[in-house]
Scaffold this motif. Structure first.
Motif, mmCIF file in Angstrom:
data_model
loop_
_atom_site.group_PDB
_atom_site.id
_atom_site.type_symbol
_atom_site.label_atom_id
_atom_site.label_comp_id
_atom_site.label_asym_id
_atom_site.label_seq_id
_atom_site.Cartn_x
_atom_site.Cartn_y
_atom_site.Cartn_z
ATOM 1 N N ALA A 167 0.829 -1.207 0.000
ATOM 2 C CA ALA A 167 0.000 0.000 0.000
ATOM 3 C C ALA A 167 0.866 1.260 0.000
ATOM 4 C CB ALA A 167 -0.925 0.005 1.216
ATOM 5 N N LEU A 168 2.092 1.141 0.506
ATOM 6 C CA LEU A 168 2.999 2.293 0.509
ATOM 7 C C LEU A 168 3.840 2.348 -0.768
ATOM 8 C CD1 LEU A 168 4.150 2.002 4.200
ATOM 9 C CD2 LEU A 168 3.011 3.996 3.237
ATOM 10 N N LEU B 93 -3.162 4.224 1.424
ATOM 11 C CA LEU B 93 -4.245 3.394 1.989
ATOM 12 C C LEU B 93 -3.979 3.138 3.469
ATOM 13 C CD1 LEU B 93 -6.722 1.513 1.767
ATOM 14 C CD2 LEU B 93 -5.206 -0.264 0.931
ATOM 15 N N ARG B 163 2.786 7.708 8.313
ATOM 16 C CA ARG B 163 3.603 6.983 7.341
ATOM 17 C C ARG B 163 3.070 7.214 5.924
ATOM 18 N NH1 ARG B 163 3.773 0.776 8.790
ATOM 19 N NH2 ARG B 163 1.776 0.849 7.713
ATOM 20 N N ALA B 164 1.746 7.149 5.797
ATOM 21 C CA ALA B 164 1.135 7.380 4.480
ATOM 22 C C ALA B 164 1.284 8.848 4.072
ATOM 23 C CB ALA B 164 -0.329 6.975 4.499
ATOM 24 N N LEU B 167 4.470 10.529 2.372
ATOM 25 C CA LEU B 167 4.697 10.442 0.922
ATOM 26 C C LEU B 167 3.862 11.463 0.145
ATOM 27 C CD1 LEU B 167 4.664 6.540 0.607
ATOM 28 C CD2 LEU B 167 6.651 8.025 0.591
#
Lengths: 276, 258
Positions: A167-168, B93, B163-164, B167
């Motif tokens: 997902a990353l 996600l 964390r998401a 980015l």
């Protein structure tokens, strides 16, 4: 009979089986120790055998065993780990065939590996009876077990990590190196230790490929006699060698118990360090 | 490499069917998530909300038995044409269950950044910025090198959010992100999501209708059916909540079914 009585009866009846297993192990250890413990002193571990093993020690035998362990486990580790990683993480096609082949290889008797090693490593490749031939042959023998245990170790890592990594948008190789392999490390280490135990216990493969020389092996192409072969030859072919056979067997048992214990302890050790 | 996506892209789902083997989870779903707002996907269990969400960043590719038909566009790009690493960088996600990696708090945020080639000199700044955006910085700034798994469930989920967000995704997919959290942690996550409005397109799957009312500007209602979940209604959240298109939805919103 009440439900509680039935449960107690079942627990008692089922408890007999593990008690029998533990009793068998204890009986073997006591029997071997009874005959062999008196033979073990410092010189037994530091001197090479003389008079076909009736006197002297097992230093060269330990050295040969060390060589084949190093070569066998050293050769099986990279190939086995790579194959396990492929099966668990990257493989898409032909997995059933590969697993079937591995299971078949695991079921091949060690004497057949010995015959193959004799024909291929000793004769075709010209390595002769040597610790190198023995080590490479035993590497083939432990490979199926090692691959399947590595695969199982990786599969036991929660899929959540894989999903989070995907997902990353992380490359799978990076996720494998930084997350999955460290998580599977205790299982892989335990697999390695179990494979080590299997090499130590092997005799047929080495009779065919490493020879039975009691001289100290000084290089990879020297022949050498490993512990299990020494026990066998002393017990079967050397009159008056049974006490020394028992002493050697005791050393072999101690080695196998140590590796098995390490296999059981390693995951706990890794986990403790991970949570420290 | 694919074309760059615009900031705040619209997410268009056109005729999307998701199959797990023979089982159809979603049947020809059609909806549009407007740019820069929160779109909530609601509906009873089995209506295919998560399946649609995972199809948007192609996470179903993890499972070989899943087949997706139809078209999903993020901005002007069909997601099938985008390189999956790029797509998932830009379409983040968050899962229902927090999934921190078994490493330190700092490394959890640094790891994806390094994976995407962010310069070493930028790492610390981006780690801090992401933790601030996820409302976690004040709680962890003195223990960044502690194990992430030692955080509470709510903190772990905000770490995953950080964390998401590190980015800078243009679209953020959230699969019941507060389902396992207490009300206080839920409020902090919701606050973070509100702060993202205007700069990120958000799609939130939730069973919590009150949460959908609090957060969503746009609402998509999926309804389970024998042939797969279908979109039963879609539109401005206020309108759909006030005047749902079907009687079943009316009962669902009233708490009579679900």
């Amino acid at each position: 009979m009440t439900a509680r009585t039935r449960d107690r009866f079942a627990a008692l009846a089922l408890g007999l089986a593990p008690a029998l297993v533990v009793g068998l192990v204890a009986a073997i250890v006591v029997d071997v120790a009874w005959d062999g413990l008196g033979q073990i002193d410092r010189s037994f571990l530091t001197e090479s055998p003389s008079q076909a093993g009736r006197s002297g020690g097992i230093a060269s035998i330990l050295a040969a065993t060390g060589w084949v362990l190093l070569i066998g486990v050293g050769a099986a580790l990279p190939v086995g780990l790579a194959a396990g990683v492929y099966l668990a993480e990257f493989g898409r096609t032909g997995l059933r065939t590969v697993r079937g082949a591995l299971d078949l290889l695991a079921a091949v008797p060690s004497v057949v590996y010995g015959l193959f090693g004799l024909a291929f490593f000793c004769e075709t490749l010209g390595l002769g009876w040597s610790v190198l031939s023995g080590g490479l042959t035993v590497a083939m023998m432990i490979l199926p077990l090692f691959v399947r245990l590595c695969e199982a170790g990786l599969r036991a890592v929660p899929d959540d990590y894989r999903a989070a990594g995907l997902a990353l948008g992380l490359p799978r190789w990076m996720l494998l190196r930084r997350v999955l392999l460290p998580q599977a490390a205790p299982s892989i280490a335990a697999a390695l230790v179990l494979a080590t135990g299997r090499v130590m216990a092997e005799s047929a493969v080495f009779l065919f490929t490493a020879g039975a020389s009691t001289r100290m092996p000084e290089g990879l192409l020297d022949p050498g006699r490993v512990l299990a072969v020494h026990v066998y030859l002393l017990a079967v072919e050397v009159p008056g060698g049974s006490a020394r056979a028992a002493a050697t067997a005791l050393v072999l048992l101690a080695g196998i118990l140590a590796t098995t214990g390490a296999a059981a302890a390693l995951p706990r050790l890794f986990l403790r360090n991970a949570h420290a | 490499m694919s074309a760059a996506l615009p900031t705040n892209p619209t997410v268009e789902v056109r005729g999307v069917t998701v199959r797990y083997g023979r089982h159809v989870a979603v049947d020809r779903a059609e909806f549009t998530a407007p740019p820069g707002v929160i779109t909530a996907l609601v509906g009873p269990s089995g209506s295919g909300k998560t399946s649609v969400l995972h199809a948007i960043n192609r996470l179903h590719e993890l499972d070989r038995d899943v087949q997706v038909e139809g078209m999903i566009r993020v901005g002007s790009d069909d997601v099938r044409t985008l390189d999956d690493y790029t797509l998932r960088t830009r379409v983040g996600l968050i899962f229902q269950r927090p999934t921190p990696f078994p490493m330190s708090i700092r490394e959890n945020v640094r790891f994806p950044l390094r994976g995407h080639g962010v310069a070493r000199s930028e790492l610390e700044g981006r780690v801090q910025a992401a933790l601030v955006r996820a409302a976690l910085w004040d709680e962890v700034k003195d223990r960044l090198d502690s194990a992430a798994t030692a955080l509470s469930g709510g903190q772990q989920q905000r770490l995953c959010l950080a964390r998401a967000l590190s980015l800078d995704p243009q679209v953020l997919l959230l699969d019941e992100p507060c389902a396992a959290l207490d009300p206080q942690s839920t409020a902090l996550v919701e606050e973070t999501l509100r702060a993202l409005v205007g700069r990120t397109t958000l799609l939130l799957v939730t069973h919590n209708l009150a949460q959908a009312r609090r957060l969503a500007t746009h609402l998509v209602c999926l309804w389970p059916a024998p042939g797969g979940g279908r979109v039963a209604d879609e539109g401005a959240a206020d309108r759909v909540f006030a005047q749902p298109a079907t009687a079943e939805l009316c009962d669902y919103f009233a708490g009579l079914t679900g």
